[in-house]
Design a protein around this motif. Structure first.
Motif, PDB file in Angstrom:
ATOM      1  N   LEU A 131       0.807  -1.221   0.000  1.00 52.94           N
ATOM      2  CA  LEU A 131       0.000   0.000   0.000  1.00 52.94           C
ATOM      3  C   LEU A 131       0.844   1.276   0.000  1.00 52.94           C
ATOM      4  CD1 LEU A 131      -2.881  -1.075   2.419  1.00 52.94           C
ATOM      5  CD2 LEU A 131      -2.833  -1.112  -0.084  1.00 52.94           C
ATOM      6  N   CYS A 132       2.140   1.140   0.252  1.00 51.75           N
ATOM      7  CA  CYS A 132       3.026   2.301   0.189  1.00 51.75           C
ATOM      8  C   CYS A 132       3.740   2.395  -1.153  1.00 51.75           C
ATOM      9  CB  CYS A 132       4.055   2.239   1.321  1.00 51.75           C
ATOM     10  SG  CYS A 132       3.327   2.402   2.970  1.00 51.75           S
ATOM     11  N   GLY A 133       3.458   1.491  -2.056  1.00 52.08           N
ATOM     12  CA  GLY A 133       4.081   1.516  -3.377  1.00 52.08           C
ATOM     13  C   GLY A 133       5.402   0.787  -3.465  1.00 52.08           C
ATOM     14  N   ASN A 134       5.796   0.072  -2.408  1.00 53.58           N
ATOM     15  CA  ASN A 134       7.054  -0.668  -2.441  1.00 53.58           C
ATOM     16  C   ASN A 134       6.908  -1.912  -3.316  1.00 53.58           C
ATOM     17  OD1 ASN A 134       8.390   0.975  -0.417  1.00 53.58           O
ATOM     18  ND2 ASN A 134       7.026   0.001   1.068  1.00 53.58           N
ATOM     19  N   PRO A 135       7.847  -2.165  -4.244  1.00 53.67           N
ATOM     20  CA  PRO A 135       7.777  -3.394  -5.038  1.00 53.67           C
ATOM     21  C   PRO A 135       8.035  -4.613  -4.158  1.00 53.67           C
ATOM     22  CG  PRO A 135       9.798  -2.189  -5.526  1.00 53.67           C
ATOM     23  CD  PRO A 135       8.991  -1.321  -4.605  1.00 53.67           C
ATOM     24  N   CYS A 136       7.237  -5.669  -4.388  1.00 57.49           N
ATOM     25  CA  CYS A 136       7.271  -6.844  -3.505  1.00 57.49           C
ATOM     26  C   CYS A 136       8.137  -7.978  -4.033  1.00 57.49           C
ATOM     27  CB  CYS A 136       5.860  -7.379  -3.304  1.00 57.49           C
ATOM     28  SG  CYS A 136       4.713  -6.195  -2.572  1.00 57.49           S
ATOM     29  N   GLY A 137       8.552  -7.904  -5.307  1.00 62.17           N
ATOM     30  CA  GLY A 137       9.284  -9.025  -5.879  1.00 62.17           C
ATOM     31  C   GLY A 137       8.357 -10.155  -6.299  1.00 62.17           C
ATOM     32  N   LEU A 138       7.062  -9.872  -6.442  1.00 62.33           N
ATOM     33  CA  LEU A 138       6.060 -10.855  -6.858  1.00 62.33           C
ATOM     34  C   LEU A 138       5.361 -10.344  -8.112  1.00 62.33           C
ATOM     35  CD1 LEU A 138       4.445 -11.470  -3.346  1.00 62.33           C
ATOM     36  CD2 LEU A 138       6.126 -12.927  -4.475  1.00 62.33           C
ATOM     37  N   GLN A 139       4.702 -11.263  -8.828  1.00 66.33           N
ATOM     38  CA  GLN A 139       3.933 -10.875 -10.009  1.00 66.33           C
ATOM     39  C   GLN A 139       2.450 -11.096  -9.754  1.00 66.33           C
ATOM     40  OE1 GLN A 139       5.453 -12.973 -13.429  1.00 66.33           O
ATOM     41  NE2 GLN A 139       6.994 -11.406 -13.788  1.00 66.33           N
ATOM     42  N   GLY A 140       1.618 -10.198 -10.294  1.00 65.17           N
ATOM     43  CA  GLY A 140       0.170 -10.309 -10.133  1.00 65.17           C
ATOM     44  C   GLY A 140      -0.392 -11.537 -10.837  1.00 65.17           C
ATOM     45  N   GLN A 141      -1.556 -11.998 -10.348  1.00 67.78           N
ATOM     46  CA  GLN A 141      -2.180 -13.195 -10.903  1.00 67.78           C
ATOM     47  C   GLN A 141      -3.589 -12.946 -11.435  1.00 67.78           C
ATOM     48  OE1 GLN A 141      -0.649 -16.289 -11.149  1.00 67.78           O
ATOM     49  NE2 GLN A 141       1.141 -15.089 -10.585  1.00 67.78           N
ATOM     50  N   MET A 142      -4.090 -11.698 -11.356  1.00 64.01           N
ATOM     51  CA  MET A 142      -5.458 -11.422 -11.799  1.00 64.01           C
ATOM     52  C   MET A 142      -5.582 -11.634 -13.306  1.00 64.01           C
ATOM     53  SD  MET A 142      -7.784  -8.022 -11.138  1.00 64.01           S
ATOM     54  CE  MET A 142      -6.915  -6.977 -12.284  1.00 64.01           C
ATOM     55  N   THR A 143      -6.554 -12.439 -13.708  1.00 66.95           N
ATOM     56  CA  THR A 143      -6.887 -12.781 -15.110  1.00 66.95           C
ATOM     57  C   THR A 143      -5.746 -13.473 -15.845  1.00 66.95           C
ATOM     58  OG1 THR A 143      -6.261 -10.645 -16.073  1.00 66.95           O
ATOM     59  CG2 THR A 143      -8.523 -10.844 -15.259  1.00 66.95           C
ATOM     60  N   CYS A 144      -4.835 -14.128 -15.136  1.00 69.14           N
ATOM     61  CA  CYS A 144      -3.755 -14.849 -15.812  1.00 69.14           C
ATOM     62  C   CYS A 144      -4.300 -16.011 -16.641  1.00 69.14           C
ATOM     63  CB  CYS A 144      -2.743 -15.377 -14.804  1.00 69.14           C
ATOM     64  SG  CYS A 144      -1.517 -14.157 -14.278  1.00 69.14           S
ATOM     65  N   ASP A 145      -5.385 -16.645 -16.171  1.00 72.52           N
ATOM     66  CA  ASP A 145      -5.918 -17.797 -16.906  1.00 72.52           C
ATOM     67  C   ASP A 145      -6.386 -17.384 -18.303  1.00 72.52           C
ATOM     68  OD1 ASP A 145      -7.993 -16.301 -15.854  1.00 72.52           O
ATOM     69  OD2 ASP A 145      -9.289 -18.020 -15.518  1.00 72.52           O
ATOM     70  N   ALA A 146      -6.819 -16.139 -18.488  1.00 75.25           N
ATOM     71  CA  ALA A 146      -7.290 -15.691 -19.795  1.00 75.25           C
ATOM     72  C   ALA A 146      -6.132 -15.440 -20.765  1.00 75.25           C
ATOM     73  CB  ALA A 146      -8.101 -14.410 -19.641  1.00 75.25           C
ATOM     74  N   MET A 147      -4.908 -15.324 -20.249  1.00 73.37           N
ATOM     75  CA  MET A 147      -3.767 -15.030 -21.110  1.00 73.37           C
ATOM     76  C   MET A 147      -3.151 -16.285 -21.718  1.00 73.37           C
ATOM     77  SD  MET A 147      -1.849 -12.053 -18.966  1.00 73.37           S
ATOM     78  CE  MET A 147      -0.671 -11.757 -20.274  1.00 73.37           C
ATOM     79  N   HIS A 148      -3.442 -17.451 -21.126  1.00 71.35           N
ATOM     80  CA  HIS A 148      -2.839 -18.683 -21.637  1.00 71.35           C
ATOM     81  C   HIS A 148      -3.567 -19.136 -22.889  1.00 71.35           C
ATOM     82  CE1 HIS A 148      -0.270 -19.125 -18.195  1.00 71.35           C
ATOM     83  NE2 HIS A 148      -1.298 -18.991 -17.388  1.00 71.35           N
ATOM     84  N   SER A 149      -2.845 -19.631 -23.844  1.00 68.84           N
ATOM     85  CA  SER A 149      -3.457 -20.142 -25.069  1.00 68.84           C
ATOM     86  C   SER A 149      -3.342 -21.650 -25.182  1.00 68.84           C
ATOM     87  CB  SER A 149      -2.807 -19.488 -26.286  1.00 68.84           C
ATOM     88  OG  SER A 149      -1.418 -19.778 -26.297  1.00 68.84           O
ATOM     89  N   ASP A 150      -2.521 -22.272 -24.349  1.00 71.08           N
ATOM     90  CA  ASP A 150      -2.350 -23.713 -24.452  1.00 71.08           C
ATOM     91  C   ASP A 150      -1.866 -24.252 -23.119  1.00 71.08           C
ATOM     92  OD1 ASP A 150      -2.400 -26.160 -25.607  1.00 71.08           O
ATOM     93  OD2 ASP A 150      -0.660 -25.877 -26.902  1.00 71.08           O
ATOM     94  N   VAL A 151      -2.040 -25.535 -22.928  1.00 69.65           N
ATOM     95  CA  VAL A 151      -1.539 -26.201 -21.730  1.00 69.65           C
ATOM     96  C   VAL A 151      -0.781 -27.433 -22.187  1.00 69.65           C
ATOM     97  CG1 VAL A 151      -3.323 -25.396 -20.167  1.00 69.65           C
ATOM     98  CG2 VAL A 151      -3.718 -27.442 -21.497  1.00 69.65           C
ATOM     99  N   GLY A 152      -0.146 -28.099 -21.272  1.00 70.09           N
ATOM    100  CA  GLY A 152       0.600 -29.299 -21.614  1.00 70.09           C
ATOM    101  C   GLY A 152      -0.301 -30.404 -22.137  1.00 70.09           C
ATOM    102  N   LYS A 153       0.302 -31.314 -22.891  1.00 72.26           N
ATOM    103  CA  LYS A 153      -0.448 -32.433 -23.429  1.00 72.26           C
ATOM    104  C   LYS A 153       0.473 -33.622 -23.588  1.00 72.26           C
ATOM    105  CE  LYS A 153       0.023 -30.302 -27.940  1.00 72.26           C
ATOM    106  NZ  LYS A 153      -0.709 -29.594 -28.966  1.00 72.26           N
ATOM    107  N   MET A 154      -0.147 -34.795 -23.688  1.00 70.32           N
ATOM    108  CA  MET A 154       0.606 -36.009 -23.923  1.00 70.32           C
ATOM    109  C   MET A 154       0.461 -36.355 -25.402  1.00 70.32           C
ATOM    110  SD  MET A 154       0.093 -39.767 -22.244  1.00 70.32           S
ATOM    111  CE  MET A 154      -1.443 -40.085 -23.087  1.00 70.32           C
ATOM    112  N   VAL A 155       1.581 -36.656 -26.050  1.00 65.49           N
ATOM    113  CA  VAL A 155       1.572 -36.968 -27.475  1.00 65.49           C
ATOM    114  C   VAL A 155       2.123 -38.379 -27.682  1.00 65.49           C
ATOM    115  CG1 VAL A 155       2.432 -36.307 -29.755  1.00 65.49           C
ATOM    116  CG2 VAL A 155       1.915 -34.544 -28.057  1.00 65.49           C
ATOM    117  N   ILE A 156       1.386 -39.195 -28.441  1.00 67.62           N
ATOM    118  CA  ILE A 156       1.841 -40.525 -28.837  1.00 67.62           C
ATOM    119  C   ILE A 156       2.064 -40.466 -30.341  1.00 67.62           C
ATOM    120  CG2 ILE A 156       1.298 -42.983 -28.918  1.00 67.62           C
ATOM    121  CD1 ILE A 156      -0.660 -42.424 -26.570  1.00 67.62           C
ATOM    122  N   LYS A 157       3.332 -40.588 -30.754  1.00 66.51           N
ATOM    123  CA  LYS A 157       3.690 -40.408 -32.169  1.00 66.51           C
ATOM    124  C   LYS A 157       4.043 -41.740 -32.810  1.00 66.51           C
ATOM    125  CE  LYS A 157       5.232 -35.956 -33.059  1.00 66.51           C
ATOM    126  NZ  LYS A 157       6.142 -35.224 -33.825  1.00 66.51           N
TER     127      LYS A 157
END
Length: 195
Positions: free
Chosen positions: A71-97
């Protein structure tokens, strides 16, 4: 070694000396906490130093991948997580080739993939998709979808009053819950067949 004073009755107690000065660096006190002098008296000012408790509470309300601040504006060394799920376009998957054997044409190689898909809204579909894919084609054909199944059947009819004290009908209780796994055809392929 130490000063002592009589408590006025029967005992001697150690005396300590402290400074009443409020010349204290507020950066040494976490943001929002009251600054107190060496005599534990309030200095009528608040700390401006890093407050990790505020940092942790602000992670969820800070936009994704932005710097989290207290609340004093000091950087915390952390990254925000709000709406992060909307930024992902893919997740891991298992591939059998299929492996290339002998004189096999590399363009005819194919694979099966088991993974999740992102929706057009940016969130992830709740199903696990089994997809067939030719290696020279970007998109594959979804064949089967596995989803968690949990249904509760609730009758829509009302039970009539059962006696003089019952004035209004009441709903019946659910008659059962079904839990398991549903295997179904892909939602975008109405003509698919399950065998």
């Amino acid at each position: 070694e130490q000063f002592e004073g009589c408590d006025g009755e029967t005992d001697w107690r150690p005396l300590t000396f402290c400074s009443r000065s409020c010349d204290i660096n507020t950066d040494s006190v976490p943001c929002g906490l009251m600054v107190r002098n060496r005599c534990d008296k309030s200095c009528n000012q608040e700390g401006t130093g890093l407050n990790m408790r505020q940092c942790i509470l602000n992670v969820a309300s800070t936009p994704c991948q932005h710097v989290v601040r207290d609340l004093c504006g000091n950087p915390c060394g952390l990254q925000g997580q709000m709406t992060c799920d909307a930024m992902h376009s893919d997740v891991g998957k298992m591939v059998i080739k299929a492996l290339a054997v002998g004189n096999m044409d590399p363009k005819s190689k194919s694979s099966f993939e088991l993974g999740m898909h992102s929706t057009t809204h940016g969130s992830f579909d709740s199903g696990l998709f089994w997809t067939y894919k030719k290696d020279d084609v970007a998109e594959g054909d979804d064949m089967v979808v596995f989803q968690k199944l949990e249904e509760t059947s609730i009758p829509l009819e009302l039970v009539p009053p059962r006696g003089p004290s019952d004035h209004q009908p009441v709903k019946e209780k659910p008659i059962g819950t079904v839990r398991g796994m549903e295997i179904s055809k892909p939602p975008t392929d109405d003509e698919a067949t399950l065998r």
